[in-house]
Design a protein around this motif. Structure first.
Motif, short mmCIF file in Angstrom:
data_model
loop_
_atom_site.label_atom_id
_atom_site.label_comp_id
_atom_site.label_asym_id
_atom_site.label_seq_id
_atom_site.Cartn_x
_atom_site.Cartn_y
_atom_site.Cartn_z
N MET A 201 0.86 -1.18 0.00
CA MET A 201 0.00 0.00 0.00
C MET A 201 0.90 1.23 0.00
SD MET A 201 -2.87 1.57 -0.03
CE MET A 201 -4.38 0.73 0.44
N MET A 202 0.82 2.01 -1.09
CA MET A 202 1.83 3.04 -1.34
C MET A 202 1.79 4.21 -0.38
SD MET A 202 3.75 1.92 -3.76
CE MET A 202 4.57 3.31 -4.54
N TRP A 203 0.64 4.53 0.18
CA TRP A 203 0.58 5.71 1.04
C TRP A 203 1.51 5.56 2.25
CZ3 TRP A 203 -0.34 5.93 6.19
CH2 TRP A 203 -1.01 4.86 6.78
N ALA A 204 1.72 4.32 2.70
CA ALA A 204 2.54 4.09 3.89
C ALA A 204 4.00 4.46 3.66
CB ALA A 204 2.42 2.64 4.33
N LEU A 205 4.38 4.65 2.39
CA LEU A 205 5.76 5.02 2.07
C LEU A 205 5.91 6.51 1.74
CD1 LEU A 205 6.73 2.01 -0.25
CD2 LEU A 205 6.92 2.18 2.25
N ASN A 206 4.86 7.28 1.91
CA ASN A 206 4.88 8.68 1.47
C ASN A 206 6.05 9.48 2.04
OD1 ASN A 206 2.66 8.40 -0.15
ND2 ASN A 206 1.22 9.37 1.26
N VAL B 197 -12.84 -13.54 2.87
CA VAL B 197 -11.68 -12.63 2.87
C VAL B 197 -11.20 -12.43 1.44
CG1 VAL B 197 -9.35 -12.23 3.71
CG2 VAL B 197 -11.02 -13.37 5.19
N GLY B 198 -11.27 -11.18 0.98
CA GLY B 198 -10.81 -10.86 -0.37
C GLY B 198 -9.43 -10.23 -0.41
N LEU B 199 -8.99 -9.70 0.74
CA LEU B 199 -7.72 -8.97 0.79
C LEU B 199 -7.28 -8.89 2.24
CD1 LEU B 199 -5.55 -7.11 -0.56
CD2 LEU B 199 -7.16 -5.22 -0.30
N ILE B 200 -5.96 -8.94 2.48
CA ILE B 200 -5.41 -8.82 3.83
C ILE B 200 -4.39 -7.69 3.84
CG2 ILE B 200 -3.89 -9.95 5.51
CD1 ILE B 200 -5.35 -12.57 4.84
N HIS B 201 -4.45 -6.87 4.90
CA HIS B 201 -3.46 -5.81 5.11
C HIS B 201 -2.63 -6.13 6.35
CE1 HIS B 201 -5.32 -2.28 2.62
NE2 HIS B 201 -4.87 -3.27 1.87
N VAL B 202 -1.35 -5.80 6.26
CA VAL B 202 -0.37 -6.20 7.27
C VAL B 202 0.35 -4.99 7.85
CG1 VAL B 202 1.86 -7.36 7.57
CG2 VAL B 202 0.01 -8.51 6.35
N ALA B 203 0.36 -4.91 9.17
CA ALA B 203 1.22 -3.99 9.94
C ALA B 203 1.18 -4.45 11.38
CB ALA B 203 0.74 -2.54 9.83
N ASP B 204 2.22 -4.14 12.13
CA ASP B 204 2.26 -4.59 13.52
C ASP B 204 1.71 -3.50 14.45
OD1 ASP B 204 2.73 -6.38 15.60
OD2 ASP B 204 4.72 -6.91 14.87
N VAL B 205 1.38 -3.95 15.66
CA VAL B 205 0.83 -3.09 16.71
C VAL B 205 1.75 -3.15 17.91
CG1 VAL B 205 -1.15 -2.75 18.27
CG2 VAL B 205 -1.54 -3.55 15.92
N PRO B 206 2.12 -2.00 18.49
CA PRO B 206 1.74 -0.63 18.12
C PRO B 206 2.68 -0.06 17.06
CG PRO B 206 3.06 -0.60 20.12
CD PRO B 206 2.89 -2.06 19.75
N ARG C 145 2.28 0.72 13.76
CA ARG C 145 2.09 0.45 12.33
C ARG C 145 3.44 0.28 11.61
NH1 ARG C 145 -1.85 0.56 8.33
NH2 ARG C 145 -3.51 1.66 9.42
N HIS C 146 4.31 -0.51 12.21
CA HIS C 146 5.58 -0.83 11.57
C HIS C 146 5.54 -2.27 11.04
CE1 HIS C 146 7.09 3.00 12.82
NE2 HIS C 146 6.96 2.72 14.11
N PHE D 41 2.68 -0.77 6.14
CA PHE D 41 3.37 -0.35 7.36
C PHE D 41 4.41 0.72 7.06
CE2 PHE D 41 5.59 -4.36 5.99
CZ PHE D 41 6.81 -3.81 5.64
N TYR D 42 4.83 1.40 8.15
CA TYR D 42 5.92 2.37 8.06
C TYR D 42 7.23 1.62 8.33
CZ TYR D 42 2.00 5.55 9.18
OH TYR D 42 0.80 6.20 9.21
N PRO D 43 8.09 1.48 7.34
CA PRO D 43 9.35 0.76 7.58
C PRO D 43 10.22 1.48 8.61
CG PRO D 43 8.92 1.02 5.22
CD PRO D 43 7.96 1.91 5.93
N THR D 44 10.82 0.70 9.51
CA THR D 44 11.69 1.31 10.52
C THR D 44 13.13 1.42 10.03
OG1 THR D 44 12.08 -0.84 11.54
CG2 THR D 44 10.28 0.48 12.43
N GLY D 45 13.46 0.73 8.97
CA GLY D 45 14.82 0.77 8.43
C GLY D 45 14.81 1.06 6.94
N ASP D 46 15.82 0.60 6.26
CA ASP D 46 15.91 0.77 4.82
C ASP D 46 14.64 0.22 4.16
OD1 ASP D 46 17.76 1.12 2.29
OD2 ASP D 46 16.81 -0.85 2.12
#
Length: 287
Positions: free
Chosen positions: A37-42, A226-235, A237-238, A267-272
């Motif tokens: 999902m591209m917005w998470a890399l903005n 289920v048609g689609l799954i989105h992935v990010a960790d809590v807390p 959103r990484h 998710f928001y990447p924490t590294g590279d």
């Protein structure tokens, strides 16, 4: 010279190749199932810079929110040409401005949906993300639930002939306190009532964990919806592994349930960026 022994070795090798290929395709999640999902890399750069990063990380799909609404005709041509060169497609997109849970707003939602379909076709996108909209003051939860089902039934009649699936996404109320649909349990009830292959659930693991938890049992009981799954960790959103969700167990369950639809990293990447996206995909495929 082809001897009996070398011939036998050739036959053995030839027979082994298909069996390995079939084993790999039947066991585990496939690389072709993963998207970003591209917005998470903005915050990491421009859309086109991030598109390159996604491709470098080994992904072949992306998902859009409203980026396309800001593209000029030249932008569209350039971006779509680059996507084609990279072998990347759009598997899902948002862009609706109305929700489906308003008892008096069904007509506006359907008009909004009809207006978005030409853009989905232009992007060759096969899924549109649908949100419920707000809780309506003075409207009972049951009336909004019933309105959702009736509106989604009508939406299915529009989406089906277009070859597009609408995926309804619950949002947790920590993020959006006014949202009506805040969990997958009710979303599954809705799609089962609609009973159309054109309406499925977007199971966002991040939102569901924040709101309710009990993630795997809901997959077990409702995987056909289920048609689609989105992935990010809590807390935070990484990426998976940074928080409290055991994604290895979730991925193993998806393999066990023979889930074949898209899994999108949101998710928001924490590294590279490239290394983090690549690692997230590879770890999912190892589960």
């Amino acid at each position: 010279m082809l001897t009996r022994r070398s011939f036998a070795q050739l036959i053995t090798a030839a027979l082994a190749l298909p069996s390995i290929s079939l084993a790999e395709s039947d066991k585990g999640l496939a690389a072709s199932q993963f998207s970003v999902m591209m917005w998470a890399l903005n915050k990491q750069g421009t859309f086109e810079q991030n598109l390159e990063r996604v491709a470098q990380a080994g992904y072949r799909h992306i998902e859009l929110v409203e980026e396309f609404k800001h593209w000029s005709d030249d932008d569209k041509r350039r971006i779509q040409a680059r996507m084609a060169a990279l072998g990347i497609s759009v598997d899902a997109m948002a862009g609706m401005t109305t929700g489906f849970a308003n008892p008096t707003g069904g007509g506006a939602f359907l008009a909004d949906l009809k207006a978005l379909i030409p853009t989905a076709r232009q992007l060759q996108c096969k899924q549109i993300i649908l949100l419920s909209g707000k809780r309506i003051e003075g409207a009972s939860p049951q009336s909004q639930h019933n309105a959702s089902i009736e509106t989604l039934k009508r939406a299915a009649e529009i989406l089906g002939p277009a070859g597009i699936v609408g995926v309804i996404e619950p949002i947790d109320r920590l993020e959006n306190p006014t949202i009506y649909l805040d969990g997958v349990t009710e979303a599954f009830e809705m799609t089962k009532s609609v009973a159309s292959p054109s309406i499925k659930v977007l199971y966002d693991i991040y939102h569901e964990q924040r709101g309710f938890g009990n993630l795997i049992e809901k997959l077990d009981n409702n995987i056909a919806e289920v048609g689609l799954i989105h992935v990010a960790d809590v807390p935070g959103r990484h990426e998976p592994g940074t928080g409290e969700i055991n994604y290895n167990n979730i991925y193993r369950k998806l393999v066990q349930l023979n889930y074949k639809n898209i899994i999108a990293m949101e998710f928001y990447p924490t590294g590279d960026v490239v290394k983090t996206l690549q690692r997230a995909r590879e770890e999912a495929m190892k589960a």
